[in-house]
Design an enzyme around this catalytic site. Sequence first.
Site, mmCIF file in Angstrom:
data_model
loop_
_atom_site.group_PDB
_atom_site.id
_atom_site.type_symbol
_atom_site.label_atom_id
_atom_site.label_comp_id
_atom_site.label_asym_id
_atom_site.label_seq_id
_atom_site.Cartn_x
_atom_site.Cartn_y
_atom_site.Cartn_z
ATOM 1 N N HIS A 336 1.083 9.912 -9.617
ATOM 2 C CA HIS A 336 1.312 9.662 -8.190
ATOM 3 C C HIS A 336 1.093 10.934 -7.398
ATOM 4 O O HIS A 336 1.098 12.035 -7.945
ATOM 5 C CB HIS A 336 2.674 9.016 -7.941
ATOM 6 C CG HIS A 336 3.870 9.922 -7.998
ATOM 7 N ND1 HIS A 336 4.372 10.564 -6.897
ATOM 8 C CD2 HIS A 336 4.697 10.256 -9.018
ATOM 9 C CE1 HIS A 336 5.464 11.243 -7.231
ATOM 10 N NE2 HIS A 336 5.674 11.086 -8.517
ATOM 11 N N ASP A 346 6.890 17.764 -8.847
ATOM 12 C CA ASP A 346 6.910 16.309 -8.704
ATOM 13 C C ASP A 346 6.220 15.873 -7.436
ATOM 14 O O ASP A 346 6.826 15.901 -6.366
ATOM 15 C CB ASP A 346 8.384 15.856 -8.705
ATOM 16 C CG ASP A 346 8.520 14.351 -8.705
ATOM 17 O OD1 ASP A 346 7.500 13.637 -8.763
ATOM 18 O OD2 ASP A 346 9.664 13.876 -8.635
ATOM 19 N N GLU A 383 5.092 6.409 -4.957
ATOM 20 C CA GLU A 383 5.869 6.228 -6.192
ATOM 21 C C GLU A 383 7.342 6.492 -5.929
ATOM 22 O O GLU A 383 8.229 5.835 -6.469
ATOM 23 C CB GLU A 383 5.352 7.183 -7.278
ATOM 24 C CG GLU A 383 6.003 6.999 -8.646
ATOM 25 C CD GLU A 383 7.242 7.850 -8.892
ATOM 26 O OE1 GLU A 383 7.885 7.685 -9.935
ATOM 27 O OE2 GLU A 383 7.582 8.691 -8.034
ATOM 28 N N GLU A 384 7.601 7.489 -5.060
ATOM 29 C CA GLU A 384 8.990 7.895 -4.817
ATOM 30 C C GLU A 384 9.813 6.783 -4.174
ATOM 31 O O GLU A 384 11.029 6.793 -4.219
ATOM 32 C CB GLU A 384 9.037 9.157 -3.948
ATOM 33 C CG GLU A 384 8.388 10.391 -4.588
ATOM 34 C CD GLU A 384 9.113 10.890 -5.837
ATOM 35 O OE1 GLU A 384 10.084 10.243 -6.277
ATOM 36 O OE2 GLU A 384 8.699 11.929 -6.378
ATOM 37 N N ASP A 412 3.410 12.241 -14.561
ATOM 38 C CA ASP A 412 4.095 12.345 -13.269
ATOM 39 C C ASP A 412 4.360 13.829 -13.027
ATOM 40 O O ASP A 412 3.485 14.547 -12.552
ATOM 41 C CB ASP A 412 5.364 11.489 -13.324
ATOM 42 C CG ASP A 412 6.092 11.387 -11.996
ATOM 43 O OD1 ASP A 412 5.986 12.319 -11.196
ATOM 44 O OD2 ASP A 412 6.782 10.385 -11.764
ATOM 45 N N HIS A 496 13.324 17.042 -6.421
ATOM 46 C CA HIS A 496 13.426 16.317 -5.140
ATOM 47 C C HIS A 496 14.034 17.138 -4.003
ATOM 48 O O HIS A 496 14.473 16.579 -3.001
ATOM 49 C CB HIS A 496 14.199 15.004 -5.303
ATOM 50 C CG HIS A 496 13.409 13.947 -6.030
ATOM 51 N ND1 HIS A 496 13.837 12.647 -6.145
ATOM 52 C CD2 HIS A 496 12.212 13.994 -6.670
ATOM 53 C CE1 HIS A 496 12.941 11.934 -6.837
ATOM 54 N NE2 HIS A 496 11.953 12.742 -7.173
#
Length: 690
Positions: A336, A346, A383-384, A412, A496
Amino acid sequence: MTIKPLNLLTTKLSPLTTMVAILILIILGFYSFHFPHSLKHSNKSTTFQSLFLSSSSNSTISSYLRTLTMHPHLAGTKSNSNTALFVLNHFTSLNLKSHTTSYNVLLSYPLNSSLSIHLTNGSFLNLPLTEPGLDVVHAYHAYSPSGSVYAKAVFVNYGREIDYHTLGVDVKGCIVIARKGGGLGRGTVVEKAEKNGAAAVLIYNDEGDTWRNGFERGNVMKGVGDPVSPGWGSVDGSERLSLEDNEVLERFPKIPSMPISADVADAILSSLGDNLVPLEWRNTLKSKGVISHVGPGPTMLNFTYLGEKKVSTIQNVFAVIKGSEEPDRHVLLGNHRDAWTYGAVDPSSGTAALLDLARRYSILLSSGWKPRRTIVLCSWDAEEFGMIGSTEWVEQNLINLGSKAVAYLNVDCAVQGPGFFVGSTPQLDSLIREVTKKVKDPDSKGVSVYETWSASDEGNNIQRLGRVDSDFAPFVQHAGVPSVDVYYGKDFPVYHTAFDSYNWMAEYGDPFFQRHVAVTGIWGLLALRLADDSILPFDYLSYANELQLYRDKLSNVLDQKISLLPLTTSINEFASAAKEVDSELKELRLVETSGQFVDMKRRAMNDRLMLAEKGFLDGDGLKGKQWFKHLVFGPPNDAEKLDFFPGIADSTTRSNVISEKERLTEIQHEIWRVTRAIQRATSALRGEFT
Ligand SMILES: *[C@@H]1O[C@H](CO)[C@@H](O)[C@H](O)[C@H]1NC(C)=O
Ligand SMILES: *[C@@H]1O[C@H](CO)[C@@H](O)[C@H](O)[C@H]1NC(C)=O
Ligand SMILES: *[C@@H]1O[C@H](CO)[C@@H](O)[C@H](O)[C@H]1NC(C)=O
Ligand SMILES: *[C@@H]1O[C@H](CO)[C@@H](O)[C@H](O)[C@H]1NC(C)=O
Ligand SMILES: *[C@@H]1O[C@H](CO)[C@@H](O)[C@H](O)[C@H]1NC(C)=O
């Protein structure tokens, strides 16, 4: 701001690589001219595999990562459609056939939030809601409802059912504070709080010693994919459910929630009174020195969250390398592209790997490589927000995927730190072990990834793909495509948060970008084998072993009154089919010639190998989560109990009021369903009608 395509990064070949490529071309040309019959496919393939491995470049990957992480690129924003364009331009500049698919899906963004702490002596303090000084989206939980709550704070540890039990306090109307790490997903923590009567939830990550001022964003929606187009691709002009539809509403939590930083959590928790922290919680708390009580109160919190759910456009980007002999068989590689913030780990470490893979495949192509099967590079969006880009695409392409996809290879967060990790459906175990023996360990000289991996705590353990935390979920759990998920390192502290930046990667995650090189090597080599081997490198003996292991584990936890006999018999039949296939494969691999007859034979065997996974799917899906069709790998309601056979697992943990007899009947029924699934897989593997 648009990202300028960096031409120098896309097609740059070192003089050495070019020389090697030319040399290989000459040698191949010589062989095919002089010894047309000795030029066997496997030999050509091995040569291209070596060329693939020797064309790595850590500095190229690091420059891709730098470009990708220049701006935050949240799904649905202008800056993320710029990254789509960057990826597309990269593919086209390498002469790869590429295209974009767009969907209009329901995303969720914050508008306004506030959090203040009110102490008993009358003083109050506004707490920070995001990392200081960085231009990123405010910390929020996507799909949280808006709401405003003024209430007592109470600490509920990981927010598991057992934690509420240990706490033994009524949390009705309170704002509960939970830490991450009890094995529950974010959405489940909110769901349990809601069930226990809480009015709002604040979640923090207590795991790191550093970066305790980071906020872990995330989504709290149930299930995967666009909530208003459940089961079908949300293309322009397609049906869309109303936001008031029950099927849509039940995907969202009812109480507001938000991430807080560990620092903010400590400030709140250290002011709590009433009940003492239970000993079993205290021992694992990072800030145990300052936290003595769990509340409720007397500290009050004033929490407001205002957000919006908004239909936004997302883009998946693809590059397609057409197969020369079996163009209708596809090997898919996906990663993603959207990130909560700068997203260096990420997911941009994976995106950088994907871009480099494209660069290296284009070197192979210009050296005469013609993959036997079609290779598709996929860059997913959103995706998140719940694997939305990949899910919409899988839903839209379900039939073609079911009949023509050989495997899906996911990356990922390619690099989170040291140490190799992998998950897969079991028929790919052997291939993974073979491939990791060919790739250099990024952290120790002279050894392969396989050697270090075997010597690690992981002990060349391969995880399974029942989790719902990345884009392999729709491929395995909805479409039944054999899949792999590869990464280096785990549990990185800036997950994140706004600190997931290029600098973090260059300083802590992968200072020399050699782990990126290793992941790209493994990912690309897996695909080369799956695309080029004339007989698919699948091993169902490994699958049979895995099923046997699950059966044994199950027999240890189930009531004696439940009969496992049907399941045992079906697994034994599956194992004997796997053995037969194994000897058929050994014979077939000895056949060196090609020609219509043997090609058909290989193709027929490959189809059996490819389709067997589909047997584990069940049209009715998991009870209460019908979208999840796979009966071996999928998300159980309570992952602490069993992490396989999710339907059986759920039937054992169902807590609604049914009699013991009904409960046993339901468990037995779920065992029969898995039994039938294994029988279907067995007959697909045998490839014959009864
Ligand atoms: C093909 O590969 C095999 C095994 O790797 C090797 O023994 C053989 O010499 C190779 N043949 C050619 C023509 O390269
Ligand atoms: C956000 O909240 C602040 C303070 O509570 C207020 O001044 C502002 O108008 C709000 N903005 C929106 C868009 O609601
Ligand atoms: C209230 O207590 C806090 C924490 O002990 C302290 O920092 C603050 O100064 C106090 N405020 C008043 C008004 O006494
Ligand atoms: C809580 O915060 C909201 C929004 O900032 C504000 O309007 C309200 O007055 C506050 N309530 C209390 C009791 O402080
Ligand atoms: C690439 O790897 C070499 C050897 O490990 C190292 O010296 C160099 O600094 C690395 N380049 C980058 C950009 O990390």
